[in-house]
Design an enzyme around this catalytic site. Structure first.
Site, PDB file in Angstrom:
ATOM      1  CG  ASN A   9      -1.958  -1.044   1.118  1.00  0.00           C
ATOM      2  OD1 ASN A   9      -2.800  -0.923   0.166  1.00  0.00           O
ATOM      3  ND2 ASN A   9      -2.224  -1.843   2.262  1.00  0.00           N
ATOM      4  CG  ASN A  11       7.510   2.248  -0.050  1.00  0.00           C
ATOM      5  OD1 ASN A  11       7.381   3.246  -0.513  1.00  0.00           O
ATOM      6  ND2 ASN A  11       7.719   2.162   1.425  1.00  0.00           N
ATOM      7  CB  VAL A  13      10.112  -4.141  -2.201  1.00  0.00           C
ATOM      8  CG1 VAL A  13      11.464  -4.587  -2.264  1.00  0.00           C
ATOM      9  CG2 VAL A  13       9.576  -3.260  -0.958  1.00  0.00           C
ATOM     10  CG  ASP A 110       0.877  -8.307   2.269  1.00  0.00           C
ATOM     11  OD1 ASP A 110      -0.153  -8.962   2.106  1.00  0.00           O
ATOM     12  OD2 ASP A 110       1.239  -7.349   2.731  1.00  0.00           O
ATOM     13  CB  THR A 133       0.567   0.509   5.167  1.00  0.00           C
ATOM     14  OG1 THR A 133       1.279   0.641   3.920  1.00  0.00           O
ATOM     15  CG2 THR A 133      -0.757   1.756   4.937  1.00  0.00           C
TER      16      THR A 133
END
Length: 260
Positions: A9, A11, A13, A110, A133
């Site tokens: 939400n 970044n 990667v 995730d 987040t």
């Protein structure tokens, strides 16, 4: 080499891996409007700085909790890396673990990937705490089955809410207070103590309740961008795995090719 992409939400990667070894990693602010071409320009420059080329990327795998970001990441893979991106949770990279929850389709990618990676590294009953987040607590049993968990506001969200709601409070850095006391004598000290040690107390308290409910010896694994700030200030964590999601994506990619 593999390009693994974890779109969160806050970044996105990107990591380049040789097998399961991370060769390079970068992060960029999440923006669903960012086009494949913009990603490509940014990535090409970073690859070049690391002595890598786009031609070295043989596969791409993506985990995302931001559905609107997925299309442009798929186009990036097709147009600039000449391969179809594998999407974590979709064939041929299904989770491969039981999801013992009411709405398995709503589980964040995730969190499932973290569970898979954590069990590859630490067999047994586990609690994975991911500081992002939001701060998520994910419980899995010794078989690797995902049993559920907790979602709490992330530490940055907590600070944002405090500063937004209280007009006279300043924005402070999130860091361990320098004074060895929890009795603050000025506004900034009091805020830092409340945010930092208050968040440690939240984490310790929730983990204690989760362990009590599991009722068996359970390891606690910390991960996520803000884990580095907290894990040295509490003994509640058994391991710190900063690249857990990326490691999980590499493992899923490897398994899909073995199965294929």
């Amino acid at each position: 080499m593999l390009l693994a992409v974890d779109a969160g939400n806050t970044n996105v990667v990107f990591a380049v891996l040789d097998g399961r070894r991370i060769v390079a990693r970068w992060r960029i602010a999440t923006d669903p409007r960012r086009t494949a071409d913009e990603y490509a320009v940014w990535l090409s420059q970073l690859l070049q700085l690391e002595g890598l080329s786009r031609d070295a990327i043989e596969g791409v795998i993506v985990a995302t909790v931001v559905p609107r970001a997925l299309h442009n990441l798929q186009v990036l893979s097709q147009k600039y890396f000449k391969t179809e991106a594998l999407i974590a949770g979709r064939a041929p990279v299904e989770w491969g673990i039981p999801l013992d929850v009411d709405e398995p389709q709503s589980l964040g990618a995730d969190r499932a990937v973290n569970t898979i990676a954590a069990h590859a590294l630490h067999p047994g009953d586990l609690i994975v705490v991911d500081f992002g987040t939001a701060t998520t607590f994910d419980v899995s049993d010794y078989r690797g089955a995902y049993k559920g968990g907790i979602i709490a506001p992330g530490i940055n969200l907590s600070l944002d809410a405090l500063v937004t709601a209280a007009a006279k409070l300043p924005r402070v850095a999130i860091e361990a207070p320098t004074r060895d006391t929890v009795i603050g004598t000025n506004t900034v000290d009091q805020m830092q103590i409340g945010i930092f040690w208050g968040y440690i107390a939240l984490v310790e308290g929730l983990i204690a309740r989760l362990k009590q409910e599991v009722g068996r010896p359970t390891k606690v694994i910390a991960t996520g961008g803000l884990a580095a700030l907290l894990h040295d200030h509490t003994d509640v964590f058994d391991a710190y795995e900063p690249d857990l999601t990326i490691q999980g994506l590499a493992l899923m990619y490897e398994r899909s090719h073995i199965a294929g």
